[in-house]
Write a protein that holds these residues in place. Sequence first.
Motif, mmCIF file in Angstrom:
data_model
loop_
_atom_site.group_PDB
_atom_site.id
_atom_site.type_symbol
_atom_site.label_atom_id
_atom_site.label_comp_id
_atom_site.label_asym_id
_atom_site.label_seq_id
_atom_site.Cartn_x
_atom_site.Cartn_y
_atom_site.Cartn_z
ATOM 1 N N LYS A 152 -13.358 1.239 -22.066
ATOM 2 C CA LYS A 152 -13.617 0.866 -23.458
ATOM 3 C C LYS A 152 -13.711 2.103 -24.334
ATOM 4 O O LYS A 152 -13.151 2.141 -25.449
ATOM 5 N N LYS A 153 -14.403 3.145 -23.857
ATOM 6 C CA LYS A 153 -14.548 4.377 -24.641
ATOM 7 C C LYS A 153 -13.202 5.025 -24.923
ATOM 8 O O LYS A 153 -13.003 5.640 -25.978
ATOM 9 N N GLU A 154 -12.267 4.887 -23.979
ATOM 10 C CA GLU A 154 -10.959 5.521 -24.121
ATOM 11 C C GLU A 154 -9.907 4.585 -24.704
ATOM 12 O O GLU A 154 -8.742 4.957 -24.822
ATOM 13 N N GLY A 155 -10.341 3.378 -25.081
ATOM 14 C CA GLY A 155 -9.409 2.433 -25.678
ATOM 15 C C GLY A 155 -8.407 1.853 -24.690
ATOM 16 O O GLY A 155 -7.331 1.400 -25.093
ATOM 17 N N ARG A 156 -8.757 1.855 -23.415
ATOM 18 C CA ARG A 156 -7.879 1.257 -22.405
ATOM 19 C C ARG A 156 -8.273 -0.209 -22.245
ATOM 20 O O ARG A 156 -9.197 -0.547 -21.510
ATOM 21 N N ASN A 157 -7.546 -1.089 -22.922
ATOM 22 C CA ASN A 157 -7.904 -2.505 -22.948
ATOM 23 C C ASN A 157 -7.510 -3.263 -21.688
ATOM 24 O O ASN A 157 -8.012 -4.356 -21.439
ATOM 25 N N GLU A 158 -6.602 -2.699 -20.911
ATOM 26 C CA GLU A 158 -6.164 -3.347 -19.674
ATOM 27 C C GLU A 158 -6.270 -2.355 -18.519
ATOM 28 O O GLU A 158 -5.273 -1.764 -18.092
ATOM 29 N N PRO A 159 -7.487 -2.162 -17.997
ATOM 30 C CA PRO A 159 -7.672 -1.191 -16.914
ATOM 31 C C PRO A 159 -7.136 -1.661 -15.568
ATOM 32 O O PRO A 159 -7.141 -0.899 -14.603
ATOM 33 N N GLY A 160 -6.655 -2.898 -15.519
ATOM 34 C CA GLY A 160 -6.120 -3.433 -14.269
ATOM 35 C C GLY A 160 -7.116 -4.333 -13.564
ATOM 36 O O GLY A 160 -8.293 -4.397 -13.921
ATOM 37 N N THR A 161 -6.637 -5.033 -12.558
ATOM 38 C CA THR A 161 -7.484 -5.942 -11.790
ATOM 39 C C THR A 161 -6.773 -6.276 -10.486
ATOM 40 O O THR A 161 -5.755 -5.682 -10.152
ATOM 41 N N ASN A 162 -7.332 -7.233 -9.750
ATOM 42 C CA ASN A 162 -6.731 -7.714 -8.501
ATOM 43 C C ASN A 162 -6.462 -6.582 -7.509
ATOM 44 O O ASN A 162 -5.340 -6.374 -7.049
ATOM 45 N N ILE A 163 -7.532 -5.872 -7.170
ATOM 46 C CA ILE A 163 -7.470 -4.840 -6.154
ATOM 47 C C ILE A 163 -8.077 -5.398 -4.869
ATOM 48 O O ILE A 163 -9.210 -5.891 -4.872
ATOM 49 N N PHE A 164 -7.324 -5.310 -3.791
ATOM 50 C CA PHE A 164 -7.726 -5.923 -2.526
ATOM 51 C C PHE A 164 -7.667 -4.928 -1.370
ATOM 52 O O PHE A 164 -6.922 -3.959 -1.397
ATOM 53 N N ILE A 165 -8.432 -5.233 -0.338
ATOM 54 C CA ILE A 165 -8.197 -4.704 1.001
ATOM 55 C C ILE A 165 -7.458 -5.810 1.729
ATOM 56 O O ILE A 165 -7.965 -6.944 1.816
ATOM 57 N N HIS A 166 -6.261 -5.534 2.218
ATOM 58 C CA HIS A 166 -5.472 -6.625 2.802
ATOM 59 C C HIS A 166 -4.670 -6.164 4.006
ATOM 60 O O HIS A 166 -4.708 -4.994 4.416
ATOM 61 N N GLY A 167 -3.939 -7.093 4.601
ATOM 62 C CA GLY A 167 -3.111 -6.805 5.763
ATOM 63 C C GLY A 167 -1.757 -6.256 5.367
ATOM 64 O O GLY A 167 -1.553 -5.791 4.256
ATOM 65 N N LYS A 168 -0.815 -6.335 6.321
ATOM 66 C CA LYS A 168 0.538 -5.816 6.139
ATOM 67 C C LYS A 168 0.502 -4.306 5.867
ATOM 68 O O LYS A 168 -0.510 -3.650 6.056
ATOM 69 N N ALA A 169 1.619 -3.756 5.436
ATOM 70 C CA ALA A 169 1.712 -2.309 5.226
ATOM 71 C C ALA A 169 2.450 -1.995 3.936
ATOM 72 O O ALA A 169 3.241 -1.059 3.864
ATOM 73 N N VAL A 170 2.187 -2.795 2.895
ATOM 74 C CA VAL A 170 2.794 -2.607 1.579
ATOM 75 C C VAL A 170 1.678 -2.603 0.544
ATOM 76 O O VAL A 170 0.774 -3.443 0.604
ATOM 77 N N SER A 171 1.741 -1.663 -0.411
ATOM 78 C CA SER A 171 0.668 -1.558 -1.400
ATOM 79 C C SER A 171 1.217 -1.283 -2.792
ATOM 80 O O SER A 171 2.144 -0.500 -2.964
ATOM 81 N N ILE A 172 0.616 -1.940 -3.789
ATOM 82 C CA ILE A 172 0.876 -1.612 -5.197
ATOM 83 C C ILE A 172 -0.474 -1.405 -5.902
ATOM 84 O O ILE A 172 -0.726 -1.944 -6.955
ATOM 85 N N GLY A 173 -1.331 -0.634 -5.255
ATOM 86 C CA GLY A 173 -2.651 -0.353 -5.805
ATOM 87 C C GLY A 173 -3.790 -0.821 -4.925
ATOM 88 O O GLY A 173 -4.958 -0.610 -5.263
ATOM 89 N N CYS A 174 -3.453 -1.450 -3.796
ATOM 90 C CA CYS A 174 -4.469 -1.946 -2.869
ATOM 91 C C CYS A 174 -4.501 -1.095 -1.609
ATOM 92 O O CYS A 174 -3.690 -0.193 -1.433
ATOM 93 N N LEU A 175 -5.447 -1.408 -0.716
ATOM 94 C CA LEU A 175 -5.528 -0.754 0.580
ATOM 95 C C LEU A 175 -4.930 -1.689 1.622
ATOM 96 O O LEU A 175 -5.522 -2.720 1.947
ATOM 97 N N ALA A 176 -3.753 -1.355 2.114
ATOM 98 C CA ALA A 176 -3.064 -2.169 3.118
ATOM 99 C C ALA A 176 -3.421 -1.655 4.505
ATOM 100 O O ALA A 176 -3.118 -0.508 4.840
ATOM 101 N N MET A 177 -4.058 -2.500 5.307
ATOM 102 C CA MET A 177 -4.623 -2.059 6.576
ATOM 103 C C MET A 177 -3.820 -2.483 7.800
ATOM 104 O O MET A 177 -4.141 -2.065 8.911
ATOM 105 N N GLY A 178 -2.797 -3.324 7.615
ATOM 106 C CA GLY A 178 -2.138 -3.908 8.772
ATOM 107 C C GLY A 178 -2.891 -5.157 9.214
ATOM 108 O O GLY A 178 -4.080 -5.319 8.911
ATOM 109 N N ASP A 179 -2.234 -6.045 9.937
ATOM 110 C CA ASP A 179 -2.832 -7.342 10.267
ATOM 111 C C ASP A 179 -3.992 -7.277 11.268
ATOM 112 O O ASP A 179 -5.041 -7.893 11.034
#
Length: 238
Positions: A152-179
Amino acid sequence: MKKISVISFMVLIAIAGLLFIFGRSIWYPYYVNVVGQRSVLDVIEKYGVRAETSLAKEFDTAGMAYPPESVSFIAIKDTNALEVWAHIGEKSKLIKTYPIKAASGVLGPKLIEGDRQVPEGIYKILHFNPNSSYHLSMKLDYPNSFDLKHAKKEGRNEPGTNIFIHGKAVSIGCLAMGDPAIEELFTLVHRVGKANVEVIITPVDPSENELVKPIGYGDWVDELYQNITVKINEIRKT
């Protein structure tokens, strides 16, 4: 003609393979609609015994009773490692270190939606997703109050969301741990309770390197890195 057909077939196979791996978020929800939703208890019934048998051995080796009272996950970005620390009273033990199979972005906190950065900070687990496109997942509370305050202080209105720890081995901002790893982590968090789990994501291991604010970030990152360092030292009792 035959050679062209073979090449075309191989190209189609390659495209299909890429879609299967990287396009799971597109096709997997349709698959779930066909085969039906599963509950968290369904997942625990399917994977729980195997996961807890493995976990119990790890806890026994570490000299810690299973299940513990609370758990801390320390995710270290530059080494792609996730440490699992268990706590009973004043006693804390490192139980296991899992390799992080994929984590997109570079060192530095997440700032905006779509920057593909794994966030850095101290987080809680909000809920389980037994029907994740990436096998199983657990959602983090990014952006938390600290993230929102400085966005908010920096005027970033969309800081992002939907961050997960998940399976598989592909990531777009999450921690992919494998199944196999996510099955154990999912089961452990379910057994201990989400309220008794904290997740610390750090750019580097503060016991080996000082956390230094990347160029271009605000001064609030110094405070964030101090908080992360103190928290990790508390967990490790150093």
